[in-house]
Design a protein around this motif. Structure first.
Motif, PDB file in Angstrom:
ATOM      1  N   ARG A   1       3.852  14.832   1.342  1.00  0.00           N
ATOM      2  CA  ARG A   1       4.710  13.759   0.840  1.00  0.00           C
ATOM      3  C   ARG A   1       6.174  14.076   1.097  1.00  0.00           C
ATOM      4  O   ARG A   1       6.951  13.209   1.475  1.00  0.00           O
ATOM      5  CB  ARG A   1       4.501  13.586  -0.658  1.00  0.00           C
ATOM      6  CG  ARG A   1       3.398  12.619  -1.002  1.00  0.00           C
ATOM      7  CD  ARG A   1       3.306  12.510  -2.504  1.00  0.00           C
ATOM      8  NE  ARG A   1       4.274  11.574  -3.033  1.00  0.00           N
ATOM      9  CZ  ARG A   1       4.082  10.280  -3.084  1.00  0.00           C
ATOM     10  NH1 ARG A   1       2.997   9.760  -2.625  1.00  0.00           N
ATOM     11  NH2 ARG A   1       5.001   9.482  -3.604  1.00  0.00           N
TER      12      ARG A   1
ATOM     13  N   ARG B   1       7.826  13.471   4.561  1.00  0.00           N
ATOM     14  CA  ARG B   1       8.127  12.120   5.053  1.00  0.00           C
ATOM     15  C   ARG B   1       9.583  12.021   5.486  1.00  0.00           C
ATOM     16  O   ARG B   1      10.421  12.779   4.992  1.00  0.00           O
ATOM     17  CB  ARG B   1       7.945  11.116   3.924  1.00  0.00           C
ATOM     18  CG  ARG B   1       6.530  10.888   3.545  1.00  0.00           C
ATOM     19  CD  ARG B   1       6.586  10.063   2.302  1.00  0.00           C
ATOM     20  NE  ARG B   1       5.268   9.705   1.857  1.00  0.00           N
ATOM     21  CZ  ARG B   1       5.074   8.901   0.826  1.00  0.00           C
ATOM     22  NH1 ARG B   1       6.098   8.386   0.188  1.00  0.00           N
ATOM     23  NH2 ARG B   1       3.875   8.601   0.442  1.00  0.00           N
TER      24      ARG B   1
ATOM     25  N   PHE C   1       0.859  -1.178   0.000  1.00  0.00           N
ATOM     26  CA  PHE C   1       0.000   0.000   0.000  1.00  0.00           C
ATOM     27  C   PHE C   1       0.899   1.232   0.000  1.00  0.00           C
ATOM     28  O   PHE C   1       1.564   1.536   0.978  1.00  0.00           O
ATOM     29  CB  PHE C   1      -0.923  -0.018   1.217  1.00  0.00           C
ATOM     30  CG  PHE C   1      -1.732  -1.290   1.319  1.00  0.00           C
ATOM     31  CD1 PHE C   1      -2.401  -1.788   0.203  1.00  0.00           C
ATOM     32  CD2 PHE C   1      -1.798  -2.005   2.503  1.00  0.00           C
ATOM     33  CE1 PHE C   1      -3.143  -2.948   0.287  1.00  0.00           C
ATOM     34  CE2 PHE C   1      -2.532  -3.175   2.592  1.00  0.00           C
ATOM     35  CZ  PHE C   1      -3.200  -3.651   1.479  1.00  0.00           C
ATOM     36  N   ARG C   2       0.890   1.943  -1.125  1.00  0.00           N
ATOM     37  CA  ARG C   2       1.812   3.057  -1.363  1.00  0.00           C
ATOM     38  C   ARG C   2       1.759   4.148  -0.320  1.00  0.00           C
ATOM     39  O   ARG C   2       2.753   4.784  -0.011  1.00  0.00           O
ATOM     40  CB  ARG C   2       1.438   3.718  -2.693  1.00  0.00           C
ATOM     41  CG  ARG C   2       2.131   3.165  -3.873  1.00  0.00           C
ATOM     42  CD  ARG C   2       1.391   3.635  -5.093  1.00  0.00           C
ATOM     43  NE  ARG C   2       0.103   2.935  -5.163  1.00  0.00           N
ATOM     44  CZ  ARG C   2      -0.444   2.539  -6.288  1.00  0.00           C
ATOM     45  NH1 ARG C   2       0.145   2.798  -7.414  1.00  0.00           N
ATOM     46  NH2 ARG C   2      -1.584   1.880  -6.296  1.00  0.00           N
ATOM     47  N   HIS C   3       0.541   4.434   0.161  1.00  0.00           N
ATOM     48  CA  HIS C   3       0.376   5.606   1.020  1.00  0.00           C
ATOM     49  C   HIS C   3       0.538   5.262   2.495  1.00  0.00           C
ATOM     50  O   HIS C   3       0.288   6.082   3.349  1.00  0.00           O
ATOM     51  CB  HIS C   3      -1.005   6.206   0.780  1.00  0.00           C
ATOM     52  CG  HIS C   3      -2.092   5.209   1.050  1.00  0.00           C
ATOM     53  ND1 HIS C   3      -2.432   4.229   0.153  1.00  0.00           N
ATOM     54  CD2 HIS C   3      -2.859   5.009   2.138  1.00  0.00           C
ATOM     55  CE1 HIS C   3      -3.387   3.480   0.679  1.00  0.00           C
ATOM     56  NE2 HIS C   3      -3.659   3.926   1.870  1.00  0.00           N
ATOM     57  N   MET C   4       0.928   3.994   2.791  1.00  0.00           N
ATOM     58  CA  MET C   4       1.106   3.609   4.188  1.00  0.00           C
ATOM     59  C   MET C   4       2.578   3.341   4.459  1.00  0.00           C
ATOM     60  O   MET C   4       3.311   2.881   3.591  1.00  0.00           O
ATOM     61  CB  MET C   4       0.335   2.314   4.478  1.00  0.00           C
ATOM     62  CG  MET C   4      -1.150   2.431   4.420  1.00  0.00           C
ATOM     63  SD  MET C   4      -1.868   0.835   4.884  1.00  0.00           S
ATOM     64  CE  MET C   4      -3.482   1.006   4.162  1.00  0.00           C
TER      65      MET C   4
ATOM     66  N   ALA D   1      -3.370  -4.076  -5.257  1.00  0.00           N
ATOM     67  CA  ALA D   1      -3.460  -3.587  -3.877  1.00  0.00           C
ATOM     68  C   ALA D   1      -4.793  -4.015  -3.261  1.00  0.00           C
ATOM     69  O   ALA D   1      -4.844  -4.437  -2.107  1.00  0.00           O
ATOM     70  CB  ALA D   1      -3.314  -2.072  -3.828  1.00  0.00           C
TER      71      ALA D   1
ATOM     72  N   ARG E   1      -6.994  10.227  -3.874  1.00  0.00           N
ATOM     73  CA  ARG E   1      -7.640  11.403  -3.285  1.00  0.00           C
ATOM     74  C   ARG E   1      -7.356  12.675  -4.075  1.00  0.00           C
ATOM     75  O   ARG E   1      -8.238  13.514  -4.224  1.00  0.00           O
ATOM     76  CB  ARG E   1      -7.253  11.566  -1.822  1.00  0.00           C
ATOM     77  CG  ARG E   1      -5.773  11.640  -1.591  1.00  0.00           C
ATOM     78  CD  ARG E   1      -5.451  11.505  -0.139  1.00  0.00           C
ATOM     79  NE  ARG E   1      -4.072  11.051  -0.015  1.00  0.00           N
ATOM     80  CZ  ARG E   1      -3.488  10.781   1.118  1.00  0.00           C
ATOM     81  NH1 ARG E   1      -4.144  10.893   2.227  1.00  0.00           N
ATOM     82  NH2 ARG E   1      -2.243  10.373   1.159  1.00  0.00           N
TER      83      ARG E   1
ATOM     84  N   VAL F   1      -7.589   1.603   1.282  1.00  0.00           N
ATOM     85  CA  VAL F   1      -6.598   1.332   0.235  1.00  0.00           C
ATOM     86  C   VAL F   1      -6.859   2.152  -1.029  1.00  0.00           C
ATOM     87  O   VAL F   1      -6.001   2.887  -1.492  1.00  0.00           O
ATOM     88  CB  VAL F   1      -6.566  -0.176  -0.110  1.00  0.00           C
ATOM     89  CG1 VAL F   1      -5.602  -0.443  -1.248  1.00  0.00           C
ATOM     90  CG2 VAL F   1      -6.180  -0.981   1.115  1.00  0.00           C
TER      91      VAL F   1
ATOM     92  N   PRO G   1      -7.392   6.529  -0.472  1.00  0.00           N
ATOM     93  CA  PRO G   1      -6.178   7.333  -0.250  1.00  0.00           C
ATOM     94  C   PRO G   1      -5.299   7.426  -1.492  1.00  0.00           C
ATOM     95  O   PRO G   1      -4.597   8.410  -1.686  1.00  0.00           O
ATOM     96  CB  PRO G   1      -5.455   6.582   0.867  1.00  0.00           C
ATOM     97  CG  PRO G   1      -6.498   5.766   1.532  1.00  0.00           C
ATOM     98  CD  PRO G   1      -7.500   5.413   0.478  1.00  0.00           C
ATOM     99  N   ASP G   2      -5.349   6.415  -2.330  1.00  0.00           N
ATOM    100  CA  ASP G   2      -4.507   6.415  -3.526  1.00  0.00           C
ATOM    101  C   ASP G   2      -5.018   7.356  -4.610  1.00  0.00           C
ATOM    102  O   ASP G   2      -4.276   7.736  -5.499  1.00  0.00           O
ATOM    103  CB  ASP G   2      -4.441   4.992  -4.106  1.00  0.00           C
ATOM    104  CG  ASP G   2      -3.157   4.304  -3.708  1.00  0.00           C
ATOM    105  OD1 ASP G   2      -2.337   4.966  -3.048  1.00  0.00           O
ATOM    106  OD2 ASP G   2      -2.977   3.136  -4.058  1.00  0.00           O
TER     107      ASP G   2
END
Lengths: 356, 287
Positions: free
Chosen positions: B281, B284, A86-89, B177, B201, B195, B198-199
């Motif tokens: 992003r 991070r 899961f890319r966003h986790m 995914a 949004r 899942v 969020p990808d």
């Protein structure tokens, strides 16, 4: 967890991905599905996981028919070829996912989730990466995250699709050894898909060789190499040279006259019928004598029949590429000297597996 | 010897500076002429006689009613299209079913037909002479020349925005995914919320804002079903047209300026949200 596959067929439009496949996988087994691409191995794996459905046939896991059980209720671990993280986790949240989506009653408390995720990350040897995102770690590390994530739900059956396909040789070697240790340690059933025969032979206690939607043979690696069930398995495994021959009166006569004959007793696998046959000879099953060592001059029966094209060392042995009347044959010999390229030689198979 | 094919490509890029500069200049010119100049013209025309007539034009009861109606229509049709577009994109990208290609084509239908037709279909369906007209009249239900008709026409015209932004992205992301989530025990809703959503949004947001801009600005379809009842069924674009046709240029440009401002605010909100998304992003931990 035992898996029973009975008469499974699956068709995608015109293509028959699986035809009447039956396999019986014992609990705690380590099984490889091996075959060229398009042989149906990934389809079979996806049907086991409940991600795809067979047109006919049954899958029983621990004796229970899986036809009506959706993927999310099977409790089977699945590691995808591209990892499908899961890319966003973060890595931590990826691994925790399977625990967090449980219904409230079965969901462990936050502290327990943290403990379990960290234990899994220790086990896959990447505890320091828990706060990273998938696009910030290497391929090998992603593979480990995918494994930890699948193992978080404590699956009694773990399925892996080309687990080491995208990794470089060194990482692959390390992960293989580690996966075997993991299997021994956890005592779970593992089924993995690969097109790499060395990987299948090294890891699995039993290998299902697949071709065009069918299982050609399902046996331990030794048996597969010693007694291939058919010409496809013999040709697919062990890098064998493929030589046309005739089987008559208990003797195998190669079509290339320079190779002579082999008595039936010397054959590891003899053809079922007399007549035309296809013989397979592995690289280490050749006898090689090069000029200056023995008798025999000129081509024909008993004479020099081949020329060395290339020669390179291979871990204490020597790997030769030999030209036999236009056919390139790979041969492994002991020792080093006397095998320079361009040298004429006499080559003879010591044994062969032949199929009519 | 040169590698064939390698060298010419380098030359094409190396030879470019003046070509590049010309191309940039052209783009800026076209952009300025076609996009900025009209906006500027609207603003200057509206402010020709100072702020007083502008404020008067906007606070006129009919203008206020038009603003309220436009915002109400957007407030109804944008959420409806967000949910509908999401559902359609989710079906098309994540599942195989018969009629999938047809659905994809249908989604683009509102883009390909003239807005006038998009309005006319509702009149043909629900108007007094329409198929369901008599039935509706008996029950005293007003659809055409009333809020329901305006909302229906707007929803129809703006439906593709959300779906069309999402479908390519969701198709590119594939299904693995979601499949992984399923094997880990997640339900369909959990998979969607944790899942899939969020990808997508940022694309979703972009689609919603575009949809909103168009919902507020739609003229053709709305004009057909409106009936142009002042203070009741006139939206901002229709009100602007009426003012313009009555030679009230300052008023027309004042309301037009407000409408353009609403659109600009929408676009600015989109840019701002995307920026904060990018920043999140970047924040991070380092790789």
């Amino acid at each position: 967890m035992s898996v029973e596959i009975l008469g499974l067929s699956r068709r995608f439009g015109e293509a028959q991905a699986l035809r009447d496949v039956s396999l019986s996988i014992a609990a705690r087994a380590f099984v490889a599905l091996l075959g060229p691409s398009g042989s149906g191995k990934t389809t079979l794996l996806r049907i086991l996981a409940g991600l795809d459905f067979a047109d006919s046939g049954t899958v029983r896991i621990e004796g229970r028919d899986m036809a009506e059980v959706p993927a999310r209720e099977r409790g089977i671990g699945f590691v995808f070829q591209n990892y499908a993280l899961f890319r966003h986790m973060t890595v931590f949240e990826n691994v925790a996912f399977g625990l967090r989506v449980r219904p409230r009653r079965a969901r462990p408390p936050e502290a327990e989730i943290g403990r379990r995720v960290r234990r899994l990350l220790e086990m896959v040897q990447i505890p320091e990466l828990e706060r990273r995102y998938p696009d910030q770690i290497s391929g090998g590390q992603r593979q480990r995250v995918a494994l930890a994530r699948a193992l978080a739900i404590e699956p009694p059956l773990l399925l892996l699709d080309e687990p080491f396909g995208a990794l470089d040789a060194e990482v692959r070697k390390g992960l293989r050894r580690w996966l075997r240790e993991l299997h021994a340690q956890l005592g779970i059933t593992i089924v993995f898909v690969t097109h790499d025969q060395d990987e299948a032979m090294e890891l699995a206690d039993k290998v299902a060789v697949m071709q065009a939607g069918e299982v050609s043979q399902f046996d331990p690696p030794d048996v597969l190499l010693e007694r291939p069930a058919n010409a496809f398995v013999a040709g697919f495994l062990g890098h064998a040279a493929r030589l046309p021959a005739r089987f008559q009166g208990g003797t195998l006569r190669f079509e290339d006259p320079g190779l002579g004959t082999l008595p039936g007793a010397a054959l590891a696998v003899a053809p079922r019928r007399e007549g035309a046959a296809l013989a397979f000879v592995r690289p280490h099953e050749w006898e090689v004598r090069c000029a200056g060592e023995g008798p025999g001059e000129g081509p024909g029966e008993g004479g020099r029949n081949a020329v060395i094209r290339a020669s390179r060392p291979a871990g204490g042995r020597r790997h030769l590429e030999v030209d036999l009347a236009g056919l390139t044959i790979e041969i492994e010999v002991e020792g080093g000297a006397g095998y320079e390229p361009g040298r004429p030689c006499v080559i003879r198979p010591r044994t062969a597996r032949a199929y009519s | 010897m040169r590698r064939p094919g390698g060298e010419p490509r380098v030359e094409v890029a190396a030879e470019a500076p003046w070509v590049r500069r010309l191309a940039i200049l052209l783009a800026v010119l076209v952009l300025g002429l076609l996009l900025l100049l009209p906006l500027l013209a609207v603003a200057t025309e509206a402010l020709r006689r100072g702020w007083t007539p502008v404020v008067a034009a906007i606070t006129d009861p009919d203008a206020l009613a038009a603003i309220r109606l436009t915002l109400l229509i957007a407030a109804i049709s944008v959420p409806v299209n967000t949910l509908g577009g999401l559902a359609a994109a989710w079906c098309i990208a994540k599942f195989d079913f018969p009629g999938r290609a047809l659905l994809l084509a249908l989604i683009e239908l509102p883009f390909s037909v003239s807005p006038v037709i998009s309005g006319l279909v509702w009149v043909l369906l629900f108007g007094a002479q329409g198929w369901l007209g008599p039935w509706l009249q008996e029950r005293d239900i007003q659809i055409v020349f009333a809020l329901p008709g305006l909302v229906l026409a707007t929803i129809f015209v703006t439906f593709p925005f959300v779906a069309r932004t999402l479908v390519p992205l969701m198709q590119e992301q594939g299904r693995s995914a979601e499949e992984a989530a399923a094997t880990l025990g997640a339900s369909g809703w959990q998979t969607f919320r944790r899942v899939t959503l969020p990808d997508i949004r940022w694309a979703l947001l972009s689609g919603v804002l575009l949809c909103n801009a168009r919902a507020m600005g739609e003229f053709g379809a709305v004009s057909v079903v409106s009936g142009h009842i002042r203070g009741e069924t006139n939206t901002m674009p229709l009100h602007i047209e009426i003012l313009y046709n009555e030679y009230q240029f300052v008023g027309a440009f004042a309301v037009a300026g407000l409408l353009a401002l609403l659109a600009l605010v929408t676009l600015a909100a989109k840019a701002l949200l995307e920026r904060s998304g990018d920043l999140a992003r970047l924040r991070r931990p380092p790789a």
